[in-house]
Design a protein around this motif. Sequence first.
Motif, mmCIF file in Angstrom:
data_model
loop_
_atom_site.group_PDB
_atom_site.id
_atom_site.type_symbol
_atom_site.label_atom_id
_atom_site.label_comp_id
_atom_site.label_asym_id
_atom_site.label_seq_id
_atom_site.Cartn_x
_atom_site.Cartn_y
_atom_site.Cartn_z
ATOM 1 N N UNK A 103 -20.384 5.534 39.876
ATOM 2 C CA UNK A 103 -20.214 6.969 40.071
ATOM 3 C C UNK A 103 -21.506 7.714 39.838
ATOM 4 N N UNK A 104 -22.230 7.324 38.789
ATOM 5 C CA UNK A 104 -23.526 7.937 38.515
ATOM 6 C C UNK A 104 -24.509 7.675 39.648
ATOM 7 N N UNK A 105 -24.578 6.425 40.085
ATOM 8 C CA UNK A 105 -25.488 6.032 41.162
ATOM 9 C C UNK A 105 -25.205 6.826 42.432
ATOM 10 N N UNK A 106 -23.926 6.873 42.835
ATOM 11 C CA UNK A 106 -23.593 7.567 44.076
ATOM 12 C C UNK A 106 -23.809 9.064 43.950
ATOM 13 N N UNK A 107 -23.546 9.613 42.767
ATOM 14 C CA UNK A 107 -23.830 11.023 42.529
ATOM 15 C C UNK A 107 -25.308 11.310 42.736
ATOM 16 N N UNK A 108 -26.166 10.458 42.201
ATOM 17 C CA UNK A 108 -27.606 10.639 42.375
ATOM 18 C C UNK A 108 -28.012 10.602 43.836
ATOM 19 N N UNK A 109 -27.470 9.648 44.586
ATOM 20 C CA UNK A 109 -27.806 9.549 46.008
ATOM 21 C C UNK A 109 -27.312 10.767 46.781
ATOM 22 N N UNK A 110 -26.090 11.194 46.490
ATOM 23 C CA UNK A 110 -25.524 12.328 47.224
ATOM 24 C C UNK A 110 -26.304 13.613 46.963
ATOM 25 N N UNK A 111 -26.654 13.855 45.701
ATOM 26 C CA UNK A 111 -27.406 15.066 45.367
ATOM 27 C C UNK A 111 -28.796 15.022 45.995
ATOM 28 N N UNK A 112 -29.426 13.847 45.947
ATOM 29 C CA UNK A 112 -30.755 13.721 46.549
ATOM 30 C C UNK A 112 -30.706 13.954 48.058
ATOM 31 N N UNK A 113 -29.664 13.445 48.699
ATOM 32 C CA UNK A 113 -29.533 13.641 50.145
ATOM 33 C C UNK A 113 -29.353 15.123 50.471
ATOM 34 N N UNK A 114 -28.563 15.823 49.662
ATOM 35 C CA UNK A 114 -28.357 17.250 49.901
ATOM 36 C C UNK A 114 -29.667 18.030 49.720
ATOM 37 N N UNK A 115 -30.386 17.718 48.624
ATOM 38 C CA UNK A 115 -31.656 18.410 48.400
ATOM 39 C C UNK A 115 -32.675 18.100 49.486
ATOM 40 N N UNK A 116 -32.671 16.851 49.942
ATOM 41 C CA UNK A 116 -33.619 16.460 50.988
ATOM 42 C C UNK A 116 -33.397 17.271 52.261
ATOM 43 N N UNK A 117 -32.120 17.508 52.590
ATOM 44 C CA UNK A 117 -31.829 18.299 53.777
ATOM 45 C C UNK A 117 -32.306 19.739 53.616
ATOM 46 N N UNK A 118 -32.148 20.272 52.418
ATOM 47 C CA UNK A 118 -32.586 21.636 52.143
ATOM 48 C C UNK A 118 -34.123 21.714 52.213
ATOM 49 N N UNK A 119 -34.794 20.740 51.620
ATOM 50 C CA UNK A 119 -36.247 20.752 51.623
ATOM 51 C C UNK A 119 -36.798 20.631 53.046
ATOM 52 N N UNK A 120 -36.083 19.883 53.877
ATOM 53 C CA UNK A 120 -36.540 19.700 55.257
ATOM 54 C C UNK A 120 -36.469 21.007 56.041
ATOM 55 N N UNK A 121 -35.667 21.944 55.547
ATOM 56 C CA UNK A 121 -35.528 23.223 56.233
ATOM 57 C C UNK A 121 -36.755 24.116 56.076
ATOM 58 N N UNK A 122 -37.629 23.732 55.137
ATOM 59 C CA UNK A 122 -38.867 24.480 55.004
ATOM 60 C C UNK A 122 -39.073 25.083 53.647
ATOM 61 N N UNK A 123 -40.268 25.604 53.343
ATOM 62 C CA UNK A 123 -40.593 26.187 52.055
ATOM 63 C C UNK A 123 -39.625 27.289 51.679
ATOM 64 N N UNK A 124 -39.197 27.247 50.429
ATOM 65 C CA UNK A 124 -38.335 28.280 49.917
ATOM 66 C C UNK A 124 -36.882 28.091 50.259
ATOM 67 N N UNK A 125 -36.545 27.076 51.101
ATOM 68 C CA UNK A 125 -35.164 26.884 51.508
ATOM 69 C C UNK A 125 -34.291 26.443 50.369
ATOM 70 N N UNK A 126 -34.888 25.719 49.391
ATOM 71 C CA UNK A 126 -34.100 25.254 48.255
ATOM 72 C C UNK A 126 -33.744 26.389 47.324
#
Length: 420
Positions: free
Chosen positions: A397-420
Amino acid sequence: MSNPDVVIVGAGAAGIGAGLELRERGIPFVILEAAKRVGGRAHTDRTSLSHAWDQGCHWLHCADVNPLVTWADRLGAEYVRQGWVDHLMMWSEGGWLDAAAARAARTHTTAAFDAIYAAAARDRDLTVAEVLPDAGPRARTVRHILQLMCCEDPERVSALGYADYADSGVNWPVASGMGDLVAGMSAGLPVRLAAPVSAVEQGPRGVRVVTPEGTLAARAAIVTVSTNVLRAGAIRFGPGPARDLLELIDDTPCGAYEKVAIEFRRQPVDEQGKLFCMVDPGGDAAPLDFQVAPGGVPLLIAHMGGSLARDMAAAGAAAMVDFAVERLSAAFGADIRSEIVAAATTAWQANPFVRGGYSYPSAGRAERRRRMIAADTGNVAFAGEAFSLRWQATAHGAYQSGRDVAARLAAVLAAGPGAA
């Protein structure tokens, strides 16, 4: 220290999962770990006894859907892949129960968990203790198992929140060590050990992570430390939605869980296929459950949860060992003491980087835990077993939580500066 795009705080299963996800996506990151080892609450101890044992998590729970099984196969970890039938032996009322009586005793535990899930289906936030059926003379042993599974006394735990756990009923112990498995998964990741984080400052366009070696500026941070570390204020958060979430986090504490590992000249349990050995002295004396090490390894590992774990840890390591040996002597006879080679104990509550066992939903606070998990805290996100809705209190559960949160943040970061 150079400034990455993402700072991950904590190198347990969640932090490692987050790091693996970011590496696959090509996002620069660093993992800061306060301890001198990776793994967090996954720790295979190879020094205290002649045989390795897991001080922390040990099981591939929900193994039929557990993402760590793939990692175990990839890294060559050894786990016991089978269904468990008649795997419990029990000493009670002055003697060993036969197989039929032991099976009957287990039905009370099964009924307790059935009652928890049935109560949750009615959507009433009662405590685990309030929904339990009468187990008669087995009430003490059922309570002991619940203390282990909930990591807390059943009077303190929300049945509604506990039942969020999607239990497939398939559980395999990792004979080669869950701690070693999680540590192996971190190979090649940019982990900095002995690097505690004292503060996380959240801004609209980035974060600042404060450590004794300096302050890192990054676009985002993922905090994966235990809820008890957060509740204790060990990491200071600046103004922002991450700090606001601490109020909800306070309702999902880590309970108490400790172990006593006892090494023998030979394995005292000579019956094949046994995984647990429960000793119930009767009366007001607390029962104690021992895990039988697989493969004939001469180890028995006592498990303690909730108030029992707190009380014994407060009494000290020697008292913990004495308590476990006393229970074994009652069941196996006083001569078993002469068969003991060594013993070792855990100290999770005293560990400043953990401060407890695994998380549980406080009584009456199941909905607040769900809100905690669903909250969007912007460029400072949280991950860990406590933030896994369906697989809480587990390494996967911890492992998958880490992957899911990282994937969400990665998508936000890909949107450009300040998107997060």
